[in-house]
Enzyme design. Structure first.
Site, PDB file in Angstrom:
ATOM      1  N   LYS A  29      39.276  26.438 -12.608  1.00  0.00           N
ATOM      2  CA  LYS A  29      38.936  27.630 -13.390  1.00  0.00           C
ATOM      3  C   LYS A  29      38.710  27.257 -14.869  1.00  0.00           C
ATOM      4  CE  LYS A  29      41.640  30.691 -10.363  1.00  0.00           C
ATOM      5  NZ  LYS A  29      42.657  31.761 -10.319  1.00  0.00           N
ATOM      6  N   TYR A  69      35.186  37.293  -5.787  1.00  0.00           N
ATOM      7  CA  TYR A  69      36.490  37.963  -5.657  1.00  0.00           C
ATOM      8  C   TYR A  69      36.364  39.372  -5.075  1.00  0.00           C
ATOM      9  CZ  TYR A  69      39.055  34.300  -8.220  1.00  0.00           C
ATOM     10  OH  TYR A  69      39.663  33.116  -8.603  1.00  0.00           O
ATOM     11  N   ASN A 132      46.186  30.251 -13.792  1.00  0.00           N
ATOM     12  CA  ASN A 132      46.727  29.312 -12.796  1.00  0.00           C
ATOM     13  C   ASN A 132      45.746  28.194 -12.414  1.00  0.00           C
ATOM     14  OD1 ASN A 132      45.042  30.780 -11.210  1.00  0.00           O
ATOM     15  ND2 ASN A 132      46.607  31.566  -9.803  1.00  0.00           N
ATOM     16  N   HIS A 135      41.459  27.485  -7.891  1.00  0.00           N
ATOM     17  CA  HIS A 135      41.317  28.376  -6.728  1.00  0.00           C
ATOM     18  C   HIS A 135      41.164  27.510  -5.486  1.00  0.00           C
ATOM     19  CE1 HIS A 135      39.640  31.420  -4.016  1.00  0.00           C
ATOM     20  NE2 HIS A 135      38.795  30.465  -3.661  1.00  0.00           N
ATOM     21  N   GLU A 146      32.888  31.142   1.089  1.00  0.00           N
ATOM     22  CA  GLU A 146      32.861  30.724  -0.317  1.00  0.00           C
ATOM     23  C   GLU A 146      31.907  29.540  -0.523  1.00  0.00           C
ATOM     24  OE1 GLU A 146      37.385  32.352  -1.195  1.00  0.00           O
ATOM     25  OE2 GLU A 146      37.063  30.189  -1.153  1.00  0.00           O
TER      26      GLU A 146
HETATM   27  P1  ADP Z   1      44.878  32.935  -4.927  1.00  0.00           P
HETATM   28  O1  ADP Z   1      44.033  32.504  -6.110  1.00  0.00           O
HETATM   29  O2  ADP Z   1      46.168  32.154  -4.858  1.00  0.00           O
HETATM   30  O3  ADP Z   1      44.111  32.927  -3.626  1.00  0.00           O
HETATM   31  P2  ADP Z   1      44.572  35.839  -5.033  1.00  0.00           P
HETATM   32  O4  ADP Z   1      43.315  35.694  -4.237  1.00  0.00           O
HETATM   33  O5  ADP Z   1      45.574  36.850  -4.588  1.00  0.00           O
HETATM   34  O6  ADP Z   1      45.343  34.449  -5.196  1.00  0.00           O
HETATM   35  O7  ADP Z   1      44.194  36.225  -6.534  1.00  0.00           O
HETATM   36  C1  ADP Z   1      43.098  35.628  -7.183  1.00  0.00           C
HETATM   37  C2  ADP Z   1      43.512  35.302  -8.596  1.00  0.00           C
HETATM   38  O8  ADP Z   1      43.747  36.516  -9.296  1.00  0.00           O
HETATM   39  C3  ADP Z   1      44.809  34.528  -8.721  1.00  0.00           C
HETATM   40  O9  ADP Z   1      44.629  33.139  -8.587  1.00  0.00           O
HETATM   41  C4  ADP Z   1      45.282  34.906 -10.100  1.00  0.00           C
HETATM   42  O10 ADP Z   1      44.651  34.110 -11.097  1.00  0.00           O
HETATM   43  C5  ADP Z   1      44.781  36.331 -10.241  1.00  0.00           C
HETATM   44  N1  ADP Z   1      45.850  37.301  -9.942  1.00  0.00           N
HETATM   45  C6  ADP Z   1      46.426  37.540  -8.736  1.00  0.00           C
HETATM   46  N2  ADP Z   1      47.352  38.504  -8.808  1.00  0.00           N
HETATM   47  C7  ADP Z   1      47.369  38.908 -10.105  1.00  0.00           C
HETATM   48  C8  ADP Z   1      48.103  39.871 -10.842  1.00  0.00           C
HETATM   49  N3  ADP Z   1      49.024  40.636 -10.247  1.00  0.00           N
HETATM   50  N4  ADP Z   1      47.853  40.000 -12.167  1.00  0.00           N
HETATM   51  C9  ADP Z   1      46.931  39.241 -12.779  1.00  0.00           C
HETATM   52  N5  ADP Z   1      46.171  38.297 -12.150  1.00  0.00           N
HETATM   53  C10 ADP Z   1      46.399  38.125 -10.831  1.00  0.00           C
END
Ligand code: ADP
Length: 169
Positions: A29, A69, A132, A135, A146
Site C-alpha cells: 500500500k 474494495y 497496515n 494487502h 483481484e
Molecule cells: P484485509 O486487508 O486484512 O483483508 P479487510 O478486507 O477487512 O482486511 O479491510 C481492508 C482494509 O481496510 C484493511 O487492510 C485496513 O487497512 C482497512 N480497515 C479494515 N477495517 C477497518 C476499520 N475498522 N477502520 C479503518 N480501516 C479499516
C-alpha cells in the site's frame, strides 16, 4: 480400464500441479511504499520460495480502488480507505506457489497490526489499522478476481524458477 486409470492418473497429476500453481494477489500500500518497505516485503516472499509472476509500481485512481474494495462498500471507512489507497504509488503483485493464498495471509498477519504476531509483516512494521502497509487475497476466489482486476493476462510472466527442485520435493 487402462484408459480410465490413465484418466484418473492424469486428473490426479493435474490437481497436484494445480496445488503447486496456486496464485495470490499481494499489494504494498502507499504507506508501505513511503516507508521504504517494498524490498523487505518482496524479499520475504522470495526467501520463502514463492515465485513472482507479475508486479507494477504505479499510482491508481480512486475508481479503481473502489472496485478493488467493492465488498467493503457499506463500511464507514470505505471512502477514506479508497482515497488513501489512491494517494500514492502502490506495488500490486502476483505470487505463485503451494498454498500461497493462505500462507500469504499468514505472512501478512492480522488485519489489525496490534493483533498481528511479531514475525509477520504487519506485526513487525505497523501499528494502526488504516496503515497496515499491505494487502493479500483472503481466498482463491478473491485472488482470481483481484488478479484479473489489476493485471492483463499478458502481464503474467510464465517462467520456471531454477530453485524449484530445492523448494519442492
Ligand atoms: P484485509 O486487508 O486484512 O483483508 P479487510 O478486507 O477487512 O482486511 O479491510 C481492508 C482494509 O481496510 C484493511 O487492510 C485496513 O487497512 C482497512 N480497515 C479494515 N477495517 C477497518 C476499520 N475498522 N477502520 C479503518 N480501516 C479499516
Amino acid at each position: 480400464m487402462v484408459a480410465t486409470l490413465l484418466s484418473l492418473f492424469s486428473r490426479f497429476t493435474t490437481e497436484v500441479m494445480a496445488g503447486n500453481q496456486e496464485r495470490t494477489f499481494i499489494m504494498i500500500k502507499p504507506d508501505g511504499v513511503q516507508r521504504g518497505l517494498v524490498g523487505d516485503i518482496i524479499q520475504r516472499f522470495e526467501k520463502r520460495g514463492y515465485k513472482l509472476v507479475a508486479m507494477k509500481f504505479k499510482q491508481f485512481d480512486e475508481a479503481h480502488l473502489k472496485q478493488h474494495y467493492i465488498d467493503l462498500a457499506d463500511k464507514p471507512f470505505y471512502p477514506k480507505l479508497c482515497k488513501f489507497m489512491s494517494s500514492g504509488p502502490v506495488v500490486p503483485m502476483v505470487w505463485e506457489g503451494k498454498d500461497v493464498v493462505k500462507m500469504g495471509r499468514a505472512m501478512l498477519g492480522a488485519t489489525n497490526p496490534l493483533q498481528s504476531n511479531p514475525g509477520t509483516i504487519r506485526g513487525d512494521f505497523c501499528i494502526d489499522l488504516g496503515r497496515n502497509i499491505c494487502h493479500g487475497s483472503d481466498s482463491v476466489d478473491s485472488a482470481n478476481k483481484e488478479i484479473a482486476l489489476w493485471f492483463d493476462k499478458t502481464e503474467l510472466a510464465s517462467w520456471s524458477m531454477c530453485t524449484g527442485d530445492n523448494v519442492y520435493e
